[in-house]
Every structure is written in structure tokens, then in C-alpha cells.
Design an enzyme around this catalytic site. Structure first.
Site, PDB file in Angstrom:
ATOM      1  N   PRO A  11      -8.933   4.831  -3.265  1.00 56.57           N
ATOM      2  CG  PRO A  11      -7.878   2.897  -3.956  1.00 56.57           C
ATOM      3  CD  PRO A  11      -7.653   4.369  -3.813  1.00 56.57           C
ATOM      4  CG  ASN A  12     -12.170   0.226  -1.758  1.00 54.02           C
ATOM      5  OD1 ASN A  12     -13.198  -0.006  -2.388  1.00 54.02           O
ATOM      6  ND2 ASN A  12     -11.024  -0.349  -2.042  1.00 54.02           N
ATOM      7  CB  ALA A  80      -5.432  -0.371  -1.685  1.00 55.66           C
ATOM      8  CG  HIS A  83      -0.326  -0.428   1.054  1.00 53.68           C
ATOM      9  ND1 HIS A  83       0.316   0.237   2.073  1.00 53.68           N
ATOM     10  CD2 HIS A  83      -1.651  -0.418   1.393  1.00 53.68           C
ATOM     11  CE1 HIS A  83      -0.578   0.594   2.992  1.00 53.68           C
ATOM     12  NE2 HIS A  83      -1.770   0.217   2.600  1.00 53.68           N
ATOM     13  CG  ASP A  90       7.352   7.620 -10.735  1.00 56.84           C
ATOM     14  OD1 ASP A  90       8.183   7.585  -9.795  1.00 56.84           O
ATOM     15  OD2 ASP A  90       7.353   6.797 -11.661  1.00 56.84           O
ATOM     16  CB  SER A 105      -6.371   1.656  10.004  1.00 56.83           C
ATOM     17  OG  SER A 105      -5.693   1.477   8.759  1.00 56.83           O
ATOM     18  NE  ARG A 114      -4.526  -3.731   5.192  1.00 57.75           N
ATOM     19  CZ  ARG A 114      -5.477  -3.559   4.257  1.00 57.75           C
ATOM     20  NH1 ARG A 114      -5.482  -2.461   3.529  1.00 57.75           N
ATOM     21  NH2 ARG A 114      -6.422  -4.450   4.061  1.00 57.75           N
TER      22      ARG A 114
HETATM   23  C1  DHK Z   1      -7.074   2.962   3.837  1.00 60.03           C
HETATM   24  C2  DHK Z   1      -7.156   1.924   2.973  1.00 60.03           C
HETATM   25  O1  DHK Z   1      -8.118   1.856   2.063  1.00 60.03           O
HETATM   26  C3  DHK Z   1      -6.204   0.792   3.042  1.00 60.03           C
HETATM   27  O2  DHK Z   1      -5.989   0.185   1.797  1.00 60.03           O
HETATM   28  C4  DHK Z   1      -4.892   1.194   3.687  1.00 60.03           C
HETATM   29  C5  DHK Z   1      -5.948   3.157   4.761  1.00 60.03           C
HETATM   30  C6  DHK Z   1      -5.123   1.924   4.991  1.00 60.03           C
HETATM   31  C7  DHK Z   1      -6.380   3.878   6.019  1.00 60.03           C
HETATM   32  O3  DHK Z   1      -6.183   3.377   7.113  1.00 60.03           O
HETATM   33  O4  DHK Z   1      -6.930   4.975   5.908  1.00 60.03           O
HETATM   34  O5  DHK Z   1      -4.109   0.045   3.889  1.00 60.03           O
END
Ligand code: DHK
Length: 148
Positions: A11-12, A80, A83, A90, A105, A114
Site C-alpha cells: 500500500p501507498n 505498512a 509491520h 502466512d 527507507s 516500523r
Molecule cells: C514503505 C512503507 O509504505 C512503509 O509503511 C514502511 C516502506 C517502509 C519503505 O521504506 O519502502 O514502513
């Protein structure tokens, strides 16, 4: 070609490029996908690069990979869900191919929530904090592992 490498993004990560560039950098997910396709090709693998905002969809993709001999390895940035997701953990347990965890990151240098990864215990390597280059390092590491 000797099979494919499945690269999953959670996601994101579809918002890369505009999402907190100070943390995640300026590259878009499409930019990273292009780099991965080129790198996989160099090692003789097809690149299956995907992103989903939905936990269940990621689980379904991992399940399908576990039943597909053509998938030689899985690289996953679960975002995310790294975490939080026991369900994703599973599903990753179903895989017999090697797994690499990637993060743009370094989650260990960020907020405490995290610091737990449900992916890391199933991965032979975790690559964090290198930005898009982390995906390339993951492909190289996977290709090396697959030739050994
Ligand atoms: C990407 C995310 O969306 C976060 O929720 C993680 C990760 C870190 C990244 O660093 O690619 O905590």
C-alpha cells in the site's frame, strides 16, 4: 529466459514520486519497475512487477506464486503491511522459492511501530535504506542465490 521474479509492492507505494519525497525519494513506482525489468532481463529472468493497496490481493498473488513453478523468487516491499500482516506472513510461508524483503527507507531508523517485520523472518535477505537501488541489489542477490 529461465523463469520469472515476482516483485510485489504494498500500500501507498503507488504514490511514490509525490509521497514524502524526503523519505521515499523522487522516483515513481513506474521508474522502479523499469529498472527492475532491465535488471531481471540482465540475469535472464522475466520481471513480474505489481502493486496493490489491498492486503487480500497481495495474499492471493503470493498464493498463486506458490503454485507456479515459473516463479523462481519473490521480492517484496509490503509497505505498512510489513509491520501488521500475519495474513501476508502466512501466505509467504507457502512459498518454496527464495524471498527478499526490500524497503526504500530504513524502517529501523524510523518510528517504533516500523521496527517489527512479519516478512523478515521468511526472507533470506532484507535490504533497507538504499532507495530504488535496493530493488536492484535484491535482484542481484536473488539471481546469485538461484545460480548456487
Ligand atoms: C514503505 C512503507 O509504505 C512503509 O509503511 C514502511 C516502506 C517502509 C519503505 O521504506 O519502502 O514502513
Amino acid at each position: 529466459m529461465t523463469g520469472s521474479i515476482l516483485i510485489l509492492n504494498g500500500p501507498n507505494l503507488n504514490m511514490l514520486g509525490t509521497r514524502e519525497p524526503g523519505i521515499y525519494g523522487a522516483s515513481t513506482l513506474a521508474d522502479i519497475g523499469k529498472l527492475c525489468t532491465e535488471s531481471c532481463k540482465k540475469f535472464g529472468y522475466l520481471c513480474d512487477f505489481r502493486q496493490s493497496n489491498h492486503e487480500g490481493e497481495l495474499v492471493t498473488w503470493v498464493q498463486a506464486a506458490s503454485q507456479t513453478a515459473d516463479v523462481k523468487g519473490v521480492i517484496i516491499n509490503a509497505g505498512a503491511y510489513t509491520h501488521t500482516s500475519v495474513a501476508l506472513h502466512d501466505s509467504l510461508r507457502l512459498l518454496s522459492c527464495p524471498i527478499v524483503e526490500v524497503h526504500l527507507s530504513n524502517p529501523m531508523a524510523r518510528e517504533g511501530f516500523r521496527h517489527t517485520s512479519y516478512v523478515a523472518p521468511l526472507a533470506f535477505a532484507s535490504i533497507c535504506g538504499l532507495g530504488p537501488q535496493g530493488y536492484i541489489v535484491a535482484i542481484e542477490g536473488l539471481a546469485k542465490k538461484l545460480t548456487n
